[in-house]
Design a protein around this motif. Structure first.
Motif, PDB file in Angstrom:
ATOM      1  N   SER A 258      26.316 -51.840 -14.959  1.00  0.00           N
ATOM      2  CA  SER A 258      26.674 -50.423 -14.987  1.00  0.00           C
ATOM      3  C   SER A 258      28.155 -50.211 -15.270  1.00  0.00           C
ATOM      4  CB  SER A 258      26.309 -49.761 -13.653  1.00  0.00           C
ATOM      5  OG  SER A 258      24.934 -49.883 -13.386  1.00  0.00           O
ATOM      6  N   GLY A 259      28.846 -51.265 -15.587  1.00  0.00           N
ATOM      7  CA  GLY A 259      30.266 -51.146 -15.868  1.00  0.00           C
ATOM      8  C   GLY A 259      31.162 -51.653 -14.765  1.00  0.00           C
ATOM      9  N   GLY A 260      30.570 -52.037 -13.630  1.00  0.00           N
ATOM     10  CA  GLY A 260      31.353 -52.569 -12.522  1.00  0.00           C
ATOM     11  C   GLY A 260      32.185 -51.503 -11.848  1.00  0.00           C
ATOM     12  N   GLY A 261      33.180 -51.951 -11.106  1.00  0.00           N
ATOM     13  CA  GLY A 261      34.029 -51.036 -10.360  1.00  0.00           C
ATOM     14  C   GLY A 261      33.409 -50.642  -9.035  1.00  0.00           C
ATOM     15  N   ALA A 262      33.972 -49.638  -8.398  1.00  0.00           N
ATOM     16  CA  ALA A 262      33.475 -49.162  -7.105  1.00  0.00           C
ATOM     17  C   ALA A 262      33.725 -47.669  -7.015  1.00  0.00           C
ATOM     18  CB  ALA A 262      34.176 -49.897  -5.964  1.00  0.00           C
ATOM     19  N   ILE A 263      32.881 -46.984  -6.271  1.00  0.00           N
ATOM     20  CA  ILE A 263      33.009 -45.535  -6.125  1.00  0.00           C
ATOM     21  C   ILE A 263      32.965 -45.151  -4.655  1.00  0.00           C
ATOM     22  CG2 ILE A 263      31.972 -45.039  -8.378  1.00  0.00           C
ATOM     23  CD1 ILE A 263      29.370 -44.360  -6.928  1.00  0.00           C
ATOM     24  N   ARG A 264      33.536 -44.011  -4.360  1.00  0.00           N
ATOM     25  CA  ARG A 264      33.519 -43.463  -3.007  1.00  0.00           C
ATOM     26  C   ARG A 264      32.266 -42.610  -2.849  1.00  0.00           C
ATOM     27  NH1 ARG A 264      35.691 -38.629  -0.647  1.00  0.00           N
ATOM     28  NH2 ARG A 264      36.226 -38.926   1.562  1.00  0.00           N
ATOM     29  N   VAL A 265      31.565 -42.803  -1.744  1.00  0.00           N
ATOM     30  CA  VAL A 265      30.339 -42.056  -1.458  1.00  0.00           C
ATOM     31  C   VAL A 265      30.498 -41.389  -0.103  1.00  0.00           C
ATOM     32  CG1 VAL A 265      27.837 -42.183  -1.149  1.00  0.00           C
ATOM     33  CG2 VAL A 265      28.960 -43.710  -2.780  1.00  0.00           C
ATOM     34  N   THR A 266      30.059 -40.129  -0.013  1.00  0.00           N
ATOM     35  CA  THR A 266      30.064 -39.418   1.270  1.00  0.00           C
ATOM     36  C   THR A 266      28.681 -38.860   1.537  1.00  0.00           C
ATOM     37  OG1 THR A 266      30.700 -37.293   0.293  1.00  0.00           O
ATOM     38  CG2 THR A 266      32.488 -38.786   0.973  1.00  0.00           C
ATOM     39  N   ALA A 267      28.462 -38.425   2.766  1.00  0.00           N
ATOM     40  CA  ALA A 267      27.174 -37.870   3.159  1.00  0.00           C
ATOM     41  C   ALA A 267      27.368 -36.683   4.081  1.00  0.00           C
ATOM     42  CB  ALA A 267      26.326 -38.933   3.858  1.00  0.00           C
ATOM     43  N   SER A 268      26.422 -35.753   3.997  1.00  0.00           N
ATOM     44  CA  SER A 268      26.334 -34.648   4.943  1.00  0.00           C
ATOM     45  C   SER A 268      25.222 -34.960   5.923  1.00  0.00           C
ATOM     46  CB  SER A 268      26.036 -33.341   4.208  1.00  0.00           C
ATOM     47  OG  SER A 268      27.042 -33.057   3.248  1.00  0.00           O
ATOM     48  N   VAL A 269      25.446 -34.601   7.201  1.00  0.00           N
ATOM     49  CA  VAL A 269      24.490 -34.946   8.248  1.00  0.00           C
ATOM     50  C   VAL A 269      24.144 -33.694   9.049  1.00  0.00           C
ATOM     51  CG1 VAL A 269      24.025 -36.394  10.260  1.00  0.00           C
ATOM     52  CG2 VAL A 269      25.499 -37.251   8.423  1.00  0.00           C
TER      53      VAL A 269
END
Length: 461
Positions: A402-413
């Motif tokens: 997918s191109g590598g790298g890293a992403i920030r992920v957040t969630a609502s609860v």
């Protein structure tokens, strides 16, 4: 549906008599007079049992049995052969599931048929999967427990059988057999005298072992004295897979008994494999294949169970609705492979955060649900915040494809803490919990995402 039985008998009078006897027990009986007619019955509606007598004009009965049990189409169909004692061993070696005397009485005939119908293997396609099943073998040599009326007879059984079977043999009395089963040291097969200390107590031991969790799936053989032949049908109806003579007085008798035990062990192995396959299929049906978490099919019934216990104990439980923020952009920007990697990683983080405290399920897409039993409001709020933080704790690495790298992920609860009130049914209580958690999740999304909103009233209403 009544069982379909093909009866092969060359002598007309015997064939008619047997058909009448079986039909009187409401079986669907097809009587044929030749081997060729037997094979003609396999294509449209294969029978549940084949009964082979004698006098067939085109093939010996033993050869017919051998051909049936080796043919791919008919190999799974149980075969009962009506043969005298001198030909019993040959019938078993040809693959017969069971043998009966040609003049067998109705009680024994019907008991044997009931026994086979109860224990016979189902075709794989009826068990849920059409593909070829893998072979099944014991992890170690099977263990056979010998429970005789006296130690000398048990020693004699072991001596006569051990040279003919690659099995381990243990001599146990009735109390030892029950105690071992209770502790999980069950045998693969039990050979039990019909009369141990008193008349018929071997049958009572059979019933006890079949009712115990540890030994209910074992195979059982009842050894019957010559003057107690009336117990044979009773033993089969109580769950014995086979009955053998108590006195193995000749080489032929010992060889026939060993062959019967081998047949029973083979049936048990197939049954164990089928049971394991069914359990695996049930697990797959309740598991999300991407994340390895439970799915909706598992989670909602478990939520009802937790609600029922909570209502009975008057204690709080909590439901958490967790949704990844802007997840669509992950798929749109990096592809679905990246999206799958994110879901799998976040699922693991959530599971690590919850641990063994409750259940976690993927409900669909990027939405997860957690349920925690015995969770008061303050504890629910704190756990919800920990779940939110664990999602964003570090960036998620993307696959190289997918191109590598890293992403920030957040969630609502969204969290709903439910303290059961009076006169609320568990199903309704579970629905209330899910609805409140969903409403709290929507509120968290409306509040800007990456936050927790709690709906924790004093009582469910």
């Amino acid at each position: 549906m009544t069982a379909r039985i093909v009866l092969a008998e060359g002598i007309a009078s015997t064939r008619i008599t047997l058909k009448v006897r079986l039909a009187a027990a409401c079986y669907d009986v097809v009587a044929v007079s030749s081997a060729a007619e037997v094979f003609g019955q396999f294509h449209d509606a294969p029978p549940e049992i084949i009964v082979i007598g004698g006098g067939l004009p085109d093939m010996e009965a033993v050869d017919l049995c051998r051909q049936i049990t080796r043919d791919q189409i008919s190999a799974e169909i149980p075969v009962i052969m009506l043969v005298d004692i001198d030909h019993r061993l040959a019938a078993l070696q040809a693959g017969a599931t069971a043998t009966l005397e040609p003049d067998v009485d109705d009680q024994m005939l019907m008991a044997r048929i009931r026994n086979i119908l109860r224990d016979s293997d189902l075709p794989e396609k009826q068990a849920g999967m059409a593909e070829q099943a893998a072979g099944f073998t014991h992890a170690a040599s099977p263990l056979i427990a010998l429970v005789a009326d006296n130690p000398g007879r048990a020693q004699r059984w072991r001596q006569m059988l051990s040279g003919r079977m690659s099995c381990r043999f243990e001599i146990r009395d009735a109390d030892e057999a029950l105690a071992a089963a209770t502790k999980g040291r069950t045998a693969d097969l039990y050979v039990i005298s019909a009369d141990i200390r008193g008349r018929g107590d071997g049958l009572r031991l059979l019933s006890e072992l079949r009712s115990r969790q540890g030994s209910r799936d074992a195979g059982f053989v009842i050894a019957i004295a010559p003057d107690r032949a009336e117990l044979s049908a009773i033993a089969l109806d109580l769950g014995a897979g086979e009955v053998i003579p108590e006195t193995l007085g000749s080489e032929a008798a010992a060889q026939a008994a060993a062959m019967s035990l081998k047949v029973l062990l083979s049936r048990k192995s197939r049954s164990d494999q089928r049971r394991a396959d069914m359990q695996q299929q049930m697990l797959w049906a309740m598991t999300d294949p991407l994340t390895g978490l439970h799915n909706r099919r598992y989670a909602l019934p478990r939520l009802r169970d937790i609600a029922q216990r909570a209502a009975g104990d008057r204690r709080a439980f909590a439901v958490f609705a967790i949704d990844l923020d802007h997840f669509k952009t992950v798929n749109d920007s990096h592809g679905h492979t990246a999206g799958d990697a994110v879901l799998a990683e976040i699922a693991q983080r959530l599971q690590d955060c919850i641990g063994g405290a409750g259940i976690l399920a993927r409900m669909g897409g990027e939405e997860f649900m957690a349920v925690i039993d015995d969770c008061p409001p303050d504890a629910a709020r704190h756990l919800a915040e920990r779940l939110r933080r664990c999602v964003q704790a570090r960036r998620v690495a993307l696959p190289a494809l997918s191109g590598g790298g890293a992403i920030r992920v957040t969630a609502s609860v969204g969290v709903a803490c439910i303290l059961p009130g009076e006169d609320i049914w568990p199903d309704h209580l579970a629905r209330i919990a899910v609805e409140r958690a969903d409403r709290a999740l929507l509120a968290a999304k409306s509040a800007g995402r990456n936050c927790v909103v709690a709906d924790c009233p004093d009582r469910a209403a």
